[in-house]
Design an enzyme around this catalytic site. Structure first.
Site, PDB file in Angstrom:
ATOM      1  N   SER A   1      -0.896   3.531 -34.529  1.00  0.00           N
ATOM      2  CA  SER A   1      -0.937   3.013 -33.156  1.00  0.00           C
ATOM      3  C   SER A   1      -0.048   3.852 -32.233  1.00  0.00           C
ATOM      4  CB  SER A   1      -0.474   1.549 -33.178  1.00  0.00           C
ATOM      5  OG  SER A   1      -0.122   1.095 -31.905  1.00  0.00           O
TER       6      SER A   1
ATOM      7  N   HIS B   1       9.735   6.772 -27.594  1.00  0.00           N
ATOM      8  CA  HIS B   1       9.050   5.506 -27.897  1.00  0.00           C
ATOM      9  C   HIS B   1       9.855   4.704 -28.896  1.00  0.00           C
ATOM     10  CE1 HIS B   1       5.285   3.176 -27.619  1.00  0.00           C
ATOM     11  NE2 HIS B   1       5.631   2.745 -28.819  1.00  0.00           N
TER      12      HIS B   1
ATOM     13  N   LYS C   1      -1.333   7.210 -29.424  1.00  0.00           N
ATOM     14  CA  LYS C   1      -1.021   7.196 -27.986  1.00  0.00           C
ATOM     15  C   LYS C   1      -0.222   8.442 -27.595  1.00  0.00           C
ATOM     16  CE  LYS C   1       0.704   2.999 -28.173  1.00  0.00           C
ATOM     17  NZ  LYS C   1       0.628   1.663 -28.662  1.00  0.00           N
TER      18      LYS C   1
ATOM     19  N   ARG D   1      -4.394  -7.207 -34.167  1.00  0.00           N
ATOM     20  CA  ARG D   1      -3.267  -7.258 -35.128  1.00  0.00           C
ATOM     21  C   ARG D   1      -2.279  -8.334 -34.723  1.00  0.00           C
ATOM     22  NH1 ARG D   1      -0.905  -1.709 -34.544  1.00  0.00           N
ATOM     23  NH2 ARG D   1       0.726  -2.520 -35.884  1.00  0.00           N
TER      24      ARG D   1
ATOM     25  N   ASP E   1      -6.801   1.667 -29.726  1.00  0.00           N
ATOM     26  CA  ASP E   1      -5.493   1.056 -30.013  1.00  0.00           C
ATOM     27  C   ASP E   1      -5.349  -0.263 -29.263  1.00  0.00           C
ATOM     28  OD1 ASP E   1      -2.763   0.980 -31.077  1.00  0.00           O
ATOM     29  OD2 ASP E   1      -2.182   1.235 -28.992  1.00  0.00           O
TER      30      ASP E   1
END
Ligand code: URA
Length: 434
Positions: free
Chosen positions: A183, A82, A187, A168, A161
């Site tokens: 966040s 990620h 996930k 946000r 999220d």
């Protein structure tokens, strides 16, 4: 509990208890707390941050807002990668198929373009037919059969999220170390992974502008991972200039294809190979990182990463031929050349400005509801450090309508700094945190 009291205490820099954080996240997800109160809470967190205990409670409650994916029936190590978000950052689409070709299972949960940064889901959706909204069963089937599957956050996967991230984005509270960590890690932990490779971007095109903040974010995420029993490593990588040459959804798919065929840009190839190697290493397919690097390089050279991406595209409903025939991808109707007013060395290319300009002509969104134009974006013709003559083409803007083209062109022109001497070369991979 009263929301206003919790907002006030966070605003004053106090630590909230895990029960209080959980109550806030649960109540907001159920629609029992209005957006304006959570917005105020998020802004308080932005300024006061959160303790590790608070972030831990936030991660747990965000995971509990949906289902945990059970991938135990699928054989093989499950490792994801990620990025914290960048401009021209298409490394996921290169490193994941390379790792999958080496035998790692990559259950990837990806995001969409937000602000000046791009999103893997939008890039993939520029491929005609490609579906990112797979059911859990479909996702598991692709993962089992192909080894690399991609979905987005959904009503079943960390819905908290989804709601919080949209808020946000609309309230200028994305760039918080605690909120980004919560966040991303909620996930990732919901996916039941064995390993996770994080690419924490730093520089003008990243959410973290300073290396010290990128390091804190990397440390926080790897700590959360370790506590949950997940092997994790984070690379801190340069995002002062866009990665590769292409910025924009279909344009980036074309560059992914070139890179997986061993003819991509040097910076993109290098980072993608390193990320793939670390995925292979964390997945224990290789005993050492050196061996993992050799495997990743071999999977690039022999074209098996390229074939793997084609398999994933086909399995998720897309047309895999787009990787050979770019005319099958959405194409822009016009191109505007930006020329250099003078000769010299390119001393900087401001990634944030390029990302914003690309978003402005339709490659990104101003709000979550905006739709994307998959065909448009920017192709750089130069990179930092290069020597150019006056009048040289710096980049081209690919567009389908001229609505904000002039404004975008002005931004892009300002993004290039030209100096009389060559700039100091900047490291691409700045640090490793594990
Ligand atoms: N990517 C995420 O998934 N969440 C953030 O908060 C920032 C980048």
């Amino acid at each position: 509990m009263r929301t206003v009291d919790l907002i006030q205490r966070k605003r004053n820099g106090e630590e909230l208890s895990p029960e209080e954080i959980t109550w806030l996240v649960d109540s907001y997800t159920r629609g029992e707390i209005p957006d304006y109160q959570i917005s105020a809470f998020l802004m308080a967190v932005y300024f006061q941050s959160m303790t590790d205990l608070e972030v831990g409670a936030m991660v747990e409650s965000m995971i509990a807002s949906g289902e945990r994916m059970d991938l135990s029936a699928i054989p093989g190590p499950k490792v994801d990668k990620h990025s914290t978000g960048g401009v021209g950052d298409k490394t996921s689409l290169i490193s994941a198929p390379l790792a999958a070709a080496a035998g790692v299972k990559v259950p990837m949960i990806s995001g969409r373009a937000l602000g000046h940064t791009g999103g893997t889901l939008d890039k993939l959706e520029s491929i005609p037919g490609f579906r990112t909204n797979l059911s859990t069963d479909e996702f598991k089937e692709v993962l089992d059969k192909v080894g690399y599957a991609v979905v987005g956050q959904s009503d079943t996967l960390t819905p908290a999220d989804g709601k919080l991230y949209a808020l946000r984005d609309a309230t200028a509270t994305v760039e918080s170390i605690a909120l980004i960590a919560a966040s991303i890690m909620s996930k990732k932990l919901a996916m039941g992974l064995d390993g996770l490779v994080l690419d924490v971007k730093v520089g003008s095109g990243a959410f973290m502008k300073r290396q010290v903040d990128a390091r804190k974010l990397a440390q926080l995420m790897t700590t959360i991972a370790r506590r949950a029993g997940l092997r994790a490593q984070a690379l801190i990588t340069d995002m002062t200039q866009p990665l590769g040459y292409a910025i924009g959804n279909a344009l980036e798919i074309m560059e992914v294809s070139q890179t997986l065929q061993f003819s991509g840009p040097e910076d993109l190839t290098r980072i993608s190979l390193e990320l793939a190697a670390r995925m292979i290493y964390l997945g224990k397919v290789a005993a050492t990182l050196e061996e993992a690097r050799d495997i990743a390089a071999a999977k690039l050279r022999d074209g098996s990463g390229y074939q793997k991406l084609k398999e994933t595209i086909a399995a998720q409903g897309g047309n895999p031929q787009v990787l050979d025939r770019f005319d099958l991808l959405p194409n822009a109707s016009g191109a505007l050349e930006i020329n250099s007013p003078r000769g010299g060395y390119i001393s900087a290319i401001d990634a944030e400005e390029i990302g914003l300009a690309s978003s402005m002509i339709g490659a990104g969104r101003d709000t979550k509801e905006d739709s994307i134009d998959p065909a448009v974006g920017v192709i750089l013709e130069v990179k930092t450090g290069q020597k150019i003559e006056a009048g040289a083409v710096l980049c081209r803007l690919y567009f389908t309508n001229e609505d904000r083209l002039a404004e975008a062109a002005e931004r892009v022109e300002d993004a290039f700094r030209i100096s009389t001497s060559a700039p100091e070369p900047r490291e691409l991979i700045l640090e490793v945190v594990s």
